[in-house]
Design a protein around this motif. Structure first.
Motif, short mmCIF file in Angstrom:
data_model
loop_
_atom_site.label_atom_id
_atom_site.label_comp_id
_atom_site.label_asym_id
_atom_site.label_seq_id
_atom_site.Cartn_x
_atom_site.Cartn_y
_atom_site.Cartn_z
N ARG A 152 -24.43 97.85 35.76
CA ARG A 152 -24.30 98.70 34.58
C ARG A 152 -25.43 98.49 33.57
NH1 ARG A 152 -20.80 98.02 30.57
NH2 ARG A 152 -20.87 96.01 29.55
N LYS A 155 -24.09 105.69 37.34
CA LYS A 155 -22.91 105.60 38.21
C LYS A 155 -22.00 104.46 37.73
CE LYS A 155 -21.52 104.91 42.99
NZ LYS A 155 -21.95 104.52 44.32
N ARG A 183 -21.70 103.17 34.81
CA ARG A 183 -21.14 103.42 33.48
C ARG A 183 -20.35 104.72 33.40
NH1 ARG A 183 -22.94 100.37 29.07
NH2 ARG A 183 -24.44 98.79 29.66
N GLY A 184 -20.35 105.49 34.49
CA GLY A 184 -19.63 106.76 34.48
C GLY A 184 -20.28 107.79 33.56
#
Length: 187
Positions: free
Chosen positions: A64, A145, A147-148
């Motif tokens: 992240r 990805k 961390r959305g």
């Protein structure tokens, strides 16, 4: 014998001036004119706790986070007391293996295409806190990805943290990894 006394006196006087008075004056001026820099450009969290310096790289390895330039310092990465490069050249088998392992590790995380050198080769000091904008760009997919987030949104965020050349012509554009990651954590 008569030259010894003036020589010792001059030694004492210059030691006091050059070793005491001058450094105290310069430190005092720097503390007033550039207080943040004189204290080491320290970065603090919300509670005021010092968490790093904008001048020294920090290790990040979670997906992240944006990863910094590798460190070649001894004992542990980014050790300011052991500042220095590996002094390994491009024909050194250990250097080739280390760089190859770093490239493979990046490819294993989903990075495709060319990998900027600053993600696989340590800087001369082993402490560099910056990466190139290109090195940040190749990590966007992984960080987004983890961390959305949307990749486009993260790319704009990274672009807003690019530090331009000093005075418009010195150095290269760069991204401070610690500051970028801290700002991402605030989102």
């Amino acid at each position: 014998m008569k030259e010894i006394k003036p020589a010792i006196l001059m030694f004492v006087v210059f030691t006091i001036i050059c070793g005491g008075i001058y450094p105290a004056v310069v430190t005092g001026i720097a503390s007033v004119a550039f207080p943040r820099q004189a204290k080491g450009s320290l970065i603090t969290d919300k509670s005021g706790k010092e968490i790093g310096s904008a001048l020294i790289g920090q290790p990040f390895s979670e997906p992240r986070y944006f990863w910094p330039r590798p460190s070649s310092t001894t004992d542990f990465g980014y050790n300011p007391l052991a500042s220095g490069g590996s002094n390994s050249g491009p024909t050194n088998p250990d250097f080739i293996k280390t760089v190859g392992d770093r490239v493979k590790a990046l490819h294993d995380t989903g990075v495709t295409g060319d990998i900027p050198a600053d993600l696989v080769e340590a800087s001369a000091s082993g402490l560099d806190p910056h990466i190139s904008p290109e090195a940040a760009h190749v990590q966007i997919a992984r960080v987004a990805k983890a961390r959305g987030m949307g990749e486009e949104e993260l790319a704009k965020f990274v672009a807003s943290h690019v530090e331009e050349r000093q005075l418009g012509f010195l150095g290269e554009p760069r991204v401070n990894v610690l500051e970028l990651n801290l700002e991402l954590d605030k989102l």
